[in-house]
Design an enzyme around this catalytic site. Structure first.
Site, PDB file in Angstrom:
ATOM      1  CE1 TYR A  43      10.372  32.170   3.039  1.00  0.00           C
ATOM      2  CE2 TYR A  43      10.727  29.795   3.097  1.00  0.00           C
ATOM      3  CZ  TYR A  43      10.336  30.941   2.415  1.00  0.00           C
ATOM      4  OH  TYR A  43       9.909  30.837   1.130  1.00  0.00           O
ATOM      5  CE  LYS A  88      -0.342  -0.280   5.042  1.00  0.00           C
ATOM      6  NZ  LYS A  88      -1.180  -0.768   6.159  1.00  0.00           N
TER       7      LYS A  88
HETATM    8  C1  PLP Z   1      -0.379  -1.724   6.855  1.00  0.00           C
HETATM    9  C2  PLP Z   1      -0.900  -3.036   7.224  1.00  0.00           C
HETATM   10  C3  PLP Z   1      -0.039  -4.141   7.357  1.00  0.00           C
HETATM   11  C4  PLP Z   1       1.464  -4.020   7.295  1.00  0.00           C
HETATM   12  O1  PLP Z   1       1.922  -3.458   8.493  1.00  0.00           O
HETATM   13  P1  PLP Z   1       3.487  -3.381   8.872  1.00  0.00           P
HETATM   14  O2  PLP Z   1       3.481  -3.019  10.306  1.00  0.00           O
HETATM   15  O3  PLP Z   1       4.076  -2.320   8.010  1.00  0.00           O
HETATM   16  O4  PLP Z   1       4.068  -4.708   8.613  1.00  0.00           O
HETATM   17  C5  PLP Z   1      -0.604  -5.388   7.578  1.00  0.00           C
HETATM   18  N1  PLP Z   1      -1.957  -5.540   7.694  1.00  0.00           N
HETATM   19  C6  PLP Z   1      -2.804  -4.488   7.619  1.00  0.00           C
HETATM   20  C7  PLP Z   1      -4.266  -4.727   7.782  1.00  0.00           C
HETATM   21  C8  PLP Z   1      -2.313  -3.204   7.403  1.00  0.00           C
HETATM   22  O5  PLP Z   1      -3.163  -2.181   7.346  1.00  0.00           O
END
Ligand code: PLP
Length: 415
Positions: free
Chosen positions: A304, A77
């Protein structure tokens, strides 16, 4: 064999990133089309080097600590945590990983359109009206409630789904005690349940109470799976562990695991202890270029808001990366530094949208075109994304996933 090529059109002294130009290599295209022109003009402003050897190594390490019956669902993702969703996913396809998880339908469609094979699970909610698109791109949708299942079913499109059970995180999914609503999800004529899953909210914690909570979540999950089977329903592929679930509970034997951050070679928090001894190697390095070097006299403000006023004469370098590229603005307030010529240089003044300034008074020979490392290794020194996260009071996952779209991704592999 790969042909590695350097850019020649850069100003003298600019260390250009190395990229593959050999079309025969089993490499996916290196850039989305809009980045091609920029690369050709030689103006490499800020780039992330993605080490595909380390990616494959991490996948092997995780496989190695798990039971041989457990397969990996790589979590890709948010553009594979900023590493480039298509490139990362296709590389994992090549080493035999055939389950992937994305957050939303657009990410899944993009992977399919780029030829990704295997199952792609959408972890989040998708509007039921999009059922035909889910089917068309052969995506798998998470069922998060009975009502949602009914809405999806009403479109009469055959879909693969995984049922999400809430075992105590209280975020998404059907509460584990609502077994009637859970079972209803396995009886919709058009929805083929190919998996059942849950998510652990405390698996990074090794204190007895934290382990106790995780064990309770596991117990609740196992109980649901048991009840389903006892009722003659098929849960499909069963999975619950993300990175910390794998690293702290490697002895569990579910069908799939869902690593995200560990696949990218890091932990969410710098210095966390985990129970397994996996040797993880960071996949991403973040670099930018010195665009100008100048002398600033004592008491002349830099940047800035006059946030930095040197007490003595200093030499500063301006660097072509800023908060729009994902460098947290707060990094400057928490002792943030970069690596240049193998040495540490403190970030001074405010971090701007596209640039930042560093103090190079004590580093000899810095000049425009030098490469600056924000994450990664330069000589004997290293900065990890988790160290940057720690300084800014966040998790590694946030630093990586927020790297900006204009940071070029450059893929390297010695394979
Ligand atoms: C993002 C996510 C993962 C992966 O999590 P990590 O801690 O990066 O390994 C796994 N399962 C779900 C449902 C997630 O939303």
């Amino acid at each position: 064999m790969l042909t590695l090529n350097r850019y020649h059109s850069l100003p003298a002294g600019v260390m250009a990133p190395i990229r593959s130009t050999n079309k025969k290599a089993s490499f996916v295209p290196m850039y989305p089309p809009y980045q091609k022109k920029k690369a050709a003009s030689g103006q490499v402003r800020a780039w992330a080097e993605i080490n595909l050897d380390h990616l494959r190594h991490n996948a092997e390490e995780l496989k190695w600590i798990l039971s041989s019956r457990t397969n990996m669902m790589a979590v890709v993702k948010a553009d594979a945590y900023g590493h480039g969703g298509v490139e990362v996913t296709k590389e994992l396809n090549r080493v035999g990983i055939n389950h992937f998880a994305v957050a939303e339908i657009g990410e899944g469609i993009r992977l399919r359109k780029n030829g990704v094979r295997g199952e792609i699970l959408i972890l989040g909610y998708t509007a039921p009206e999009l059922a035909p698109r889910i089917a068309r791109y052969r995506l798998t949708q998470t069922l998060l409630s009975r009502e949602y299942g009914e809405a999806l079913e009403s479109y009469g499109v055959t879909l693969n789904v995984h049922v999400k059970i809430d075992t105590g995180m209280n975020r998404l999914g059907i509460p584990c005690h609502d077994i009637e609503a859970i079972m209803a999800c396995y009886r919709y004529p058009h929805l083929q349940v190919t998996g059942t899953f849950s998510h652990l909210s405390m698996s990074d914690g090794l204190a007895p109470s934290e382990q106790g909570f995780t064990k309770e979540q596991l117990r609740r999950f196992d109980q649901v799976v048991h009840q389903l089977k006892a009722a003659g329903l098929h849960p499909g592929l069963v999975h619950i562990q993300s990175s910390y679930g794998i690293l702290n509970y490697p002895e569990l034997k579910y069908d799939l695991v869902r690593p995200g951050i560990a696949l990218y070679g890091l932990l969410s928090h710098e210095g966390d202890k985990v129970r397994s001894g996996a040797d993880l190697r960071p996949v991403l390095s973040l670099k930018a270029t010195v665009t100008q070097v100048k002398e600033v006299e004592a008491s002349h403000p830099v940047g800035y808001g006059h946030r930095f006023i040197p007490a003595r004469n200093i030499r500063i370098a301006t660097v072509s990366i800023g908060y729009a590229d994902g460098i947290p603005r707060s990094l400057a307030d928490h002792g943030g530094y970069v690596l240049i010529r193998g040495q540490r240089a403190n970030i001074i003044g405010s971090i701007c949208m596209d640039q930042l300034t560093i103090d190079v008074t004590s580093i000899g020979g810095v000049h425009h075109g030098d490469t600056v490392t924000l994450i990664g290794q330069d000589g004997a020194k290293t900065i990890t994304a988790s160290q940057m996260a720690e300084r800014c009071g966040t998790v590694t996952n946030e630093i990586l996933s927020r790297l900006g779209g204009r940071v070029e991704r450059v893929y390297t592999s010695g394979k």
